[in-house]
Write an enzyme that holds these catalytic residues in place. Structure first.
Site, PDB file in Angstrom:
ATOM      1  CE  LYS A  84     -12.008  -0.340  -9.944  1.00 24.76           C
ATOM      2  NZ  LYS A  84     -10.864  -1.090  -9.392  1.00 24.76           N
TER       3      LYS A  84
ATOM      4  CE1 TYR B 181     -12.858   3.117  -9.037  1.00 25.84           C
ATOM      5  CE2 TYR B 181     -15.188   2.851  -9.599  1.00 25.84           C
ATOM      6  CZ  TYR B 181     -14.068   2.487  -8.853  1.00 25.84           C
ATOM      7  OH  TYR B 181     -14.188   1.466  -7.935  1.00 25.84           O
TER       8      TYR B 181
ATOM      9  CG  ASN C   1      -7.970  -4.052  -3.217  1.00 26.34           C
ATOM     10  OD1 ASN C   1      -9.187  -4.139  -3.250  1.00 26.34           O
ATOM     11  ND2 ASN C   1      -7.346  -3.234  -2.360  1.00 26.34           N
TER      12      ASN C   1
ATOM     13  CB  THR D 249     -14.197   1.083   1.922  1.00 29.47           C
ATOM     14  OG1 THR D 249     -14.480   1.706   0.654  1.00 29.47           O
ATOM     15  CG2 THR D 249     -14.362  -0.418   1.780  1.00 29.47           C
TER      16      THR D 249
ATOM     17  CG  ASP E  62      -2.203   0.843   0.915  1.00 28.09           C
ATOM     18  OD1 ASP E  62      -3.285   0.239   0.846  1.00 28.09           O
ATOM     19  OD2 ASP E  62      -2.103   2.089   0.741  1.00 28.09           O
TER      20      ASP E  62
HETATM   21  N1  NAD Z   1     -15.846  -0.192  -1.724  1.00 24.40           N
HETATM   22  C1  NAD Z   1     -16.607  -0.539  -2.770  1.00 24.40           C
HETATM   23  O1  NAD Z   1     -17.859  -0.691  -2.652  1.00 24.40           O
HETATM   24  C2  NAD Z   1     -15.996  -0.762  -4.112  1.00 24.40           C
HETATM   25  C3  NAD Z   1     -16.854  -0.928  -5.210  1.00 24.40           C
HETATM   26  C4  NAD Z   1     -16.305  -1.191  -6.455  1.00 24.40           C
HETATM   27  C5  NAD Z   1     -14.930  -1.294  -6.598  1.00 24.40           C
HETATM   28  N2  NAD Z   1     -14.107  -1.090  -5.518  1.00 24.40           N
HETATM   29  C6  NAD Z   1     -12.666  -1.219  -5.738  1.00 24.40           C
HETATM   30  O2  NAD Z   1     -12.109  -1.991  -4.689  1.00 24.40           O
HETATM   31  C7  NAD Z   1     -10.753  -1.595  -4.473  1.00 24.40           C
HETATM   32  C8  NAD Z   1     -10.549  -1.259  -2.999  1.00 24.40           C
HETATM   33  O3  NAD Z   1     -11.337  -0.138  -2.690  1.00 24.40           O
HETATM   34  P1  NAD Z   1     -11.746   0.253  -1.190  1.00 24.40           P
HETATM   35  O4  NAD Z   1     -13.180   0.585  -1.213  1.00 24.40           O
HETATM   36  O5  NAD Z   1     -11.231  -0.755  -0.233  1.00 24.40           O
HETATM   37  O6  NAD Z   1     -10.946   1.646  -1.059  1.00 24.40           O
HETATM   38  P2  NAD Z   1      -9.816   2.154  -0.043  1.00 24.40           P
HETATM   39  O7  NAD Z   1      -9.548   3.557  -0.374  1.00 24.40           O
HETATM   40  O8  NAD Z   1     -10.222   1.817   1.347  1.00 24.40           O
HETATM   41  O9  NAD Z   1      -8.551   1.247  -0.400  1.00 24.40           O
HETATM   42  C9  NAD Z   1      -7.761   1.442  -1.542  1.00 24.40           C
HETATM   43  C10 NAD Z   1      -6.303   1.310  -1.125  1.00 24.40           C
HETATM   44  O10 NAD Z   1      -5.466   1.401  -2.286  1.00 24.40           O
HETATM   45  C11 NAD Z   1      -4.301   2.112  -1.930  1.00 24.40           C
HETATM   46  N3  NAD Z   1      -3.669   2.689  -3.124  1.00 24.40           N
HETATM   47  C12 NAD Z   1      -4.145   3.689  -3.914  1.00 24.40           C
HETATM   48  N4  NAD Z   1      -3.297   3.948  -4.922  1.00 24.40           N
HETATM   49  C13 NAD Z   1      -2.243   3.091  -4.780  1.00 24.40           C
HETATM   50  C14 NAD Z   1      -1.068   2.858  -5.520  1.00 24.40           C
HETATM   51  N5  NAD Z   1      -0.784   3.584  -6.614  1.00 24.40           N
HETATM   52  N6  NAD Z   1      -0.210   1.897  -5.093  1.00 24.40           N
HETATM   53  C15 NAD Z   1      -0.482   1.164  -3.991  1.00 24.40           C
HETATM   54  N7  NAD Z   1      -1.600   1.350  -3.234  1.00 24.40           N
HETATM   55  C16 NAD Z   1      -2.472   2.287  -3.624  1.00 24.40           C
HETATM   56  C17 NAD Z   1      -4.809   3.194  -0.979  1.00 24.40           C
HETATM   57  O11 NAD Z   1      -3.759   3.717  -0.168  1.00 24.40           O
HETATM   58  C18 NAD Z   1      -5.861   2.420  -0.184  1.00 24.40           C
HETATM   59  O12 NAD Z   1      -5.330   1.864   1.015  1.00 24.40           O
HETATM   60  C19 NAD Z   1     -10.509  -0.422  -5.423  1.00 24.40           C
HETATM   61  O13 NAD Z   1      -9.922  -0.891  -6.613  1.00 24.40           O
HETATM   62  C20 NAD Z   1     -11.906   0.091  -5.712  1.00 24.40           C
HETATM   63  O14 NAD Z   1     -11.977   0.785  -6.919  1.00 24.40           O
HETATM   64  C21 NAD Z   1     -14.605  -0.825  -4.291  1.00 24.40           C
END
Ligand code: NAD
Length: 299
Positions: free
Chosen positions: A176, A172, A100, A206, A38
């Site tokens: 995706k 986004y 992720n 989240t 991360d």
């Molecule tokens: N939460 C949801 O309902 C949801 C829905 C659809 C998709 N997603 C996808 O799930 C994944 C996780 O999302 P989340 O909701 O847990 O968000 P989040 O913000 O809690 O976690 C994302 C993490 O990625 C890290 N990150 C960002 N850019 C980075 C990089 N360049 N290198 C390394 N780490 C990096 C951030 O520091 C963060 O800890 C993402 O890809 C998001 O697009 C989430």
């Protein structure tokens, strides 16, 4: 559950919080050694802090598992390579890559800046490509060495925003949707060396989603990101060796398989656009509408 991924080595990107953290914790609980990656930035990708990733690794170790921390930017070609190399040098091999990490820069198209577009495409799309590319090269080398298939797993993270389409997220959603296409193509390419490639489309409460609307306590519980991770852990296991190229929605109360683009009504080509137009209309009327965010065809 314990033992499902026994002895396997996993990288989870963006694993300091949210969905990635739960993926890392569950993979470790299932017996995998985990490299917790991360960058530690804010939701929009600005800043960097290794502490949250360190805390996840410490939680895994405190529970009796094995973990290490990586602070590379997954969207950097060299950073992604360093991350893959670190997993191999620390744990001796790599079996599972969970892509992720993600950021958000939502804006309506008419107002979106070049920077908002580039940064989101960079982190999601290149941040999936670069680690996968380096992991795939490692697995191909391993497969040559043992003269047979390996047991590699790539699990990408797409979104309903990309596969169905959400207003305010052209950057986004395009990234995706690109990840979903990448998953299908990479699955076809890597099958012969024993690597499966699937994607999950999570639904979870989240920091990325908590400001979208008000959630009740009950909703927050069944949208907890830990509900996404069982699907990831299964896809990561050796048992899932024959499941590849699938997009699976997980979390928020359900698990569902997504079905991709299919050809609908068709006809022979016509040279005259004026003659063609009404026929295209007719075919569109016969076809199912594109899906809304609930995955059902729009009215
Ligand atoms: N939460 C949801 O309902 C949801 C829905 C659809 C998709 N997603 C996808 O799930 C994944 C996780 O999302 P989340 O909701 O847990 O968000 P989040 O913000 O809690 O976690 C994302 C993490 O990625 C890290 N990150 C960002 N850019 C980075 C990089 N360049 N290198 C390394 N780490 C990096 C951030 O520091 C963060 O800890 C993402 O890809 C998001 O697009 C989430």
């Amino acid at each position: 559950m314990a033992g499902l991924c026994e002895g396997r080595v996993a990288i989870v990107t963006g694993a300091a919080r949210g969905v990635g953290k739960e993926n890392a914790l569950l993979l470790a609980k299932c017996g995998a050694k985990v490299l917790v990656n991360d960058l530690g930035g804010a939701v929009d990708g600005t800043g960097a802090d290794r502490t949250p990733a360190q805390e996840v690794a410490e939680e895994i170790i405190a529970a009796g598992g094995e973990a290490a921390v990586n602070g590379d930017d997954v969207s950097s070609w060299d950073g992604a390579k360093a991350m893959i190399d670190q997993a191999i040098s620390t744990f001796g091999k790599l079996d599972i890559l969970v892509n992720n990490a993600g950021i958000l820069r939502d804006r309506m198209l008419v107002n979106m800046t070049e920077e908002e577009w580039d940064s989101v495409i960079q982190v999601h799309l290149k941040g999936t490509f670069a680690p996968s590319r380096h992991a795939a090269a490692y697995w191909r080398g391993q497969s040559k060495e043992i003269d047979g298939p390996v047991s590699g797993r790539i699990i990408n993270t797409t979104s309903t925003s990309g596969i169905y389409g959400n207003v305010g997220q052209t950057n986004y959603g395009a990234a995706k949707a690109g990840i979903a296409a990448f998953t299908i193509i990479a699955a076809r390419e890597l099958r012969r060396i024993g690597v499966t490639v699937n994607a999950i489309s999570p639904s979870a409460y989240t920091r990325m989603t908590d400001s979208l609307r008000e959630y009740t306590e009950e909703e927050i519980e069944w949208r907890h990101p830990r509900w996404v991770s069982p699907t990831v852990a299964y896809l990561a296991s050796e048992e899932a060796h024959d499941l590849s190229g699938r997009i699976i929605q997980a979390g928020g109360g359900m698990v569902a398989v997504c079905e991709g683009w299919r050809r609908g009504a068709e006809m022979e080509q016509l040279a005259d656009p004026a003659e063609l137009g009404p026929k295209i209309r007719e075919m569109c009327e016969q076809a199912r509408n594109n899906s809304g965010m609930d995955g059902e065809p729009l009215d």
